[in-house]
Design an enzyme around this catalytic site. Structure first.
Site, PDB file in Angstrom:
ATOM      1  N   ASP A 191       0.826  -1.186  -0.063  1.00  0.00           N
ATOM      2  CA  ASP A 191      -0.127   0.005  -0.075  1.00  0.00           C
ATOM      3  C   ASP A 191       1.025   1.179  -0.047  1.00  0.00           C
ATOM      4  OD1 ASP A 191      -2.318  -1.389   0.094  1.00  0.00           O
ATOM      5  OD2 ASP A 191      -2.195  -1.635   2.118  1.00  0.00           O
ATOM      6  N   LYS A 235       0.780  -7.943  -2.610  1.00  0.00           N
ATOM      7  CA  LYS A 235      -0.863  -7.397  -3.243  1.00  0.00           C
ATOM      8  C   LYS A 235      -0.340  -5.874  -3.743  1.00  0.00           C
ATOM      9  CE  LYS A 235      -4.149  -5.786  -0.479  1.00  0.00           C
ATOM     10  NZ  LYS A 235      -4.824  -4.693  -1.065  1.00  0.00           N
ATOM     11  N   ASP A 252      -5.349  -6.441  -6.687  1.00  0.00           N
ATOM     12  CA  ASP A 252      -6.462  -6.347  -5.899  1.00  0.00           C
ATOM     13  C   ASP A 252      -7.536  -5.119  -6.338  1.00  0.00           C
ATOM     14  OD1 ASP A 252      -8.327  -6.244  -3.773  1.00  0.00           O
ATOM     15  OD2 ASP A 252      -7.055  -5.225  -2.379  1.00  0.00           O
ATOM     16  N   LYS A 297     -10.349  -4.992  -7.206  1.00  0.00           N
ATOM     17  CA  LYS A 297     -12.294  -5.272  -7.160  1.00  0.00           C
ATOM     18  C   LYS A 297     -13.085  -4.784  -7.996  1.00  0.00           C
ATOM     19  CE  LYS A 297     -11.413  -4.675  -2.141  1.00  0.00           C
ATOM     20  NZ  LYS A 297      -9.763  -4.270  -1.717  1.00  0.00           N
ATOM     21  N   HIS A 340     -15.993  -4.233 -10.512  1.00  0.00           N
ATOM     22  CA  HIS A 340     -17.543  -4.141 -10.438  1.00  0.00           C
ATOM     23  C   HIS A 340     -18.147  -3.302 -11.484  1.00  0.00           C
ATOM     24  CE1 HIS A 340     -21.073  -3.813  -7.310  1.00  0.00           C
ATOM     25  NE2 HIS A 340     -21.437  -4.263  -8.523  1.00  0.00           N
ATOM     26  N   ASP A 341     -18.683  -3.808 -12.250  1.00  0.00           N
ATOM     27  CA  ASP A 341     -19.350  -3.123 -13.796  1.00  0.00           C
ATOM     28  C   ASP A 341     -20.270  -4.067 -14.379  1.00  0.00           C
ATOM     29  OD1 ASP A 341     -19.608  -1.481 -15.675  1.00  0.00           O
ATOM     30  OD2 ASP A 341     -17.529  -0.241 -15.111  1.00  0.00           O
ATOM     31  N   THR A 359     -18.072  -5.360 -19.757  1.00  0.00           N
ATOM     32  CA  THR A 359     -16.833  -4.213 -19.284  1.00  0.00           C
ATOM     33  C   THR A 359     -15.986  -5.188 -18.234  1.00  0.00           C
ATOM     34  OG1 THR A 359     -18.224  -2.319 -19.493  1.00  0.00           O
ATOM     35  CG2 THR A 359     -16.293  -2.011 -18.296  1.00  0.00           C
ATOM     36  N   THR A 363     -14.692  -5.614   4.816  1.00  0.00           N
ATOM     37  CA  THR A 363     -14.728  -5.836   6.368  1.00  0.00           C
ATOM     38  C   THR A 363     -15.070  -4.420   6.920  1.00  0.00           C
ATOM     39  OG1 THR A 363     -12.312  -5.554   6.040  1.00  0.00           O
ATOM     40  CG2 THR A 363     -13.337  -7.651   6.638  1.00  0.00           C
ATOM     41  N   GLN A 417      -8.494  -1.119  11.242  1.00  0.00           N
ATOM     42  CA  GLN A 417      -9.105  -2.505  11.315  1.00  0.00           C
ATOM     43  C   GLN A 417      -9.890  -2.611  12.558  1.00  0.00           C
ATOM     44  OE1 GLN A 417      -9.165  -4.128   8.555  1.00  0.00           O
ATOM     45  NE2 GLN A 417      -7.284  -3.933   7.615  1.00  0.00           N
ATOM     46  N   GLY A 425      -0.506  -5.765   5.783  1.00  0.00           N
ATOM     47  CA  GLY A 425       0.068  -4.579   5.374  1.00  0.00           C
ATOM     48  C   GLY A 425       1.111  -4.008   6.567  1.00  0.00           C
ATOM     49  N   ARG A 426       0.397  -3.082   7.045  1.00  0.00           N
ATOM     50  CA  ARG A 426       1.204  -2.063   7.949  1.00  0.00           C
ATOM     51  C   ARG A 426       2.084  -2.811   9.042  1.00  0.00           C
ATOM     52  NH1 ARG A 426      -4.134   1.371   8.491  1.00  0.00           N
ATOM     53  NH2 ARG A 426      -4.945  -0.715   8.360  1.00  0.00           N
TER      54      ARG A 426
HETATM   55  O1  C5P Z   1      -2.226  -2.615   6.704  1.00  0.00           O
HETATM   56  P1  C5P Z   1      -3.149  -3.871   6.773  1.00  0.00           P
HETATM   57  O2  C5P Z   1      -2.615  -5.138   7.253  1.00  0.00           O
HETATM   58  O3  C5P Z   1      -4.463  -3.448   7.455  1.00  0.00           O
HETATM   59  O4  C5P Z   1      -3.662  -3.929   5.357  1.00  0.00           O
HETATM   60  C1  C5P Z   1      -4.738  -4.867   4.819  1.00  0.00           C
HETATM   61  C2  C5P Z   1      -4.712  -4.766   3.538  1.00  0.00           C
HETATM   62  O5  C5P Z   1      -5.812  -5.291   3.060  1.00  0.00           O
HETATM   63  C3  C5P Z   1      -4.920  -3.287   2.861  1.00  0.00           C
HETATM   64  O6  C5P Z   1      -4.369  -3.323   1.437  1.00  0.00           O
HETATM   65  C4  C5P Z   1      -6.709  -3.187   2.695  1.00  0.00           C
HETATM   66  O7  C5P Z   1      -7.070  -2.414   1.817  1.00  0.00           O
HETATM   67  C5  C5P Z   1      -6.950  -4.748   2.398  1.00  0.00           C
HETATM   68  N1  C5P Z   1      -8.004  -5.165   2.782  1.00  0.00           N
HETATM   69  C6  C5P Z   1      -8.647  -4.864   3.990  1.00  0.00           C
HETATM   70  N2  C5P Z   1     -10.028  -5.378   4.226  1.00  0.00           N
HETATM   71  C7  C5P Z   1     -10.880  -5.799   3.098  1.00  0.00           C
HETATM   72  C8  C5P Z   1     -10.155  -6.065   1.915  1.00  0.00           C
HETATM   73  C9  C5P Z   1      -9.113  -5.686   1.604  1.00  0.00           C
HETATM   74  O8  C5P Z   1      -8.004  -4.477   4.848  1.00  0.00           O
HETATM   75  N3  C5P Z   1     -11.962  -6.439   3.475  1.00  0.00           N
END
Ligand code: C5P
Length: 255
Positions: free
Chosen positions: A10, A32, A59, A61, A63-64, A68, A138, A209, A229-230
């Site tokens: 990210d 990702k 990733d 996502k 939707h169309d 398309t 989520t 989250q 991610g983080r």
């Molecule tokens: O930094 P963190 O571990 O929270 O990142 C989670 C990754 O998963 C981010 O790229 C976020 O956009 C993605 N994601 C999420 N929840 C979802 C779908 C994707 O956190 N339902």
């Protein structure tokens, strides 16, 4: 197992990605690429990562309307990604069209990442990237689903219904919360992917989250891939954080 730990890149641009990947020397990761990076850098960032030997979960996502999504997936299929996704809320025709487009695109280049799953070579050489569906984000609560989307019923039931649609359309799995994974495993089997974000080590910041689980809990709940991610990208030592998460994801408790 290592290739089921997906690191969310990210970042806003290529320079940040390169800076982050320097921590990993020659290690080949499963990464990702989401909207933030893709809309900034375009397909070249994906091609560059694949050229370096990394597997890419794209990733975006989608939707169309079905046509398309078919055309867009055909394009994404040519990039050589290992996995990509669309929204189950787009309906079954859209999911089938997306899968068809992805297969056609992948057939043009004839190759994709190193991670093989149920979708791998099925004997007739029909390899293609995995295609998974987003059920409910989520960030969506049951209250908001009712108020904003006028969808009655339990969030869990909507997730299960969307996952069933994805399963019936021949998709390889869903993105879901770890907390939903065991129910989906019971319904659709262990092979059906349950790709789960919201992963934190006990000592990590939860950030934005809402419901997080540890890698070990995710594994016990039946997640097949975790997206982190983080906890890795913002760690003082990303390599060390990655190794610790990987070790726990593989089922080794760290004392
Ligand atoms: O930094 P963190 O571990 O929270 O990142 C989670 C990754 O998963 C981010 O790229 C976020 O956009 C993605 N994601 C999420 N929840 C979802 C779908 C994707 O956190 N339902």
């Amino acid at each position: 197992m290592q290739k089921s730990l997906i690191v969310a890149l990210d970042f806003a641009g290529r320079e940040e990605v390169s800076g982050f990947l320097k921590h990993f020397d020659d290690e080949k990761l499963y990464v990702k690429v989401g909207m933030e990076l893709f809309y900034q850098e375009g397909p070249r960032v994906v091609e560059a990562l694949i050229a370096k030997g990394h597997d890419v979960f794209l990733d975006l996502k989608l939707h169309d309307i079905p046509h398309t999504v078919y055309q867009a997936m055909k394009g994404l299929g040519k990039l050589g990604v290992t996995m990509t996704n669309l929204h189950a809320a787009g309906g079954k025709e859209m999911m089938k069209a997306g899968l068809e487009g992805l297969m056609e695109g992948a057939a043009v280049v004839g190759s994709y990442g190193s991670v093989k799953g149920a979708d791998g070579d099925d004997g007739d050489g029909a390899c293609r990237p995995s295609l998974i569906a987003v059920t409910q984000l989520t960030s969506m609560s049951e209250e908001r689903m009712r108020a904003d989307l006028l969808i009655e019923g339990k969030l869990n039931d909507v997730v299960l219904h969307y996952a069933r649609n994805a399963f019936e359309c021949g998709l390889d799995g869903v993105v879901c919360s770890s907390l939903e994974a065991s129910r989906l495993r019971d319904a659709f089997g262990a092979e059906f992917k349950k790709v789960t974000p919201g992963i934190r080590m006990k000592e990590d910041s939860v950030d934005d989250q809402i419901r997080v689980v540890t890698p070990l809990e995710a594994r016990r709940f039946g997640a097949t891939e975790i997206v982190v991610g983080r906890s890795i990208t913002r760690a003082a030592d990303p390599r060390k954080a990655y190794e610790a998460i990987l070790q726990q994801w593989q089922g080794v408790e760290i004392g």
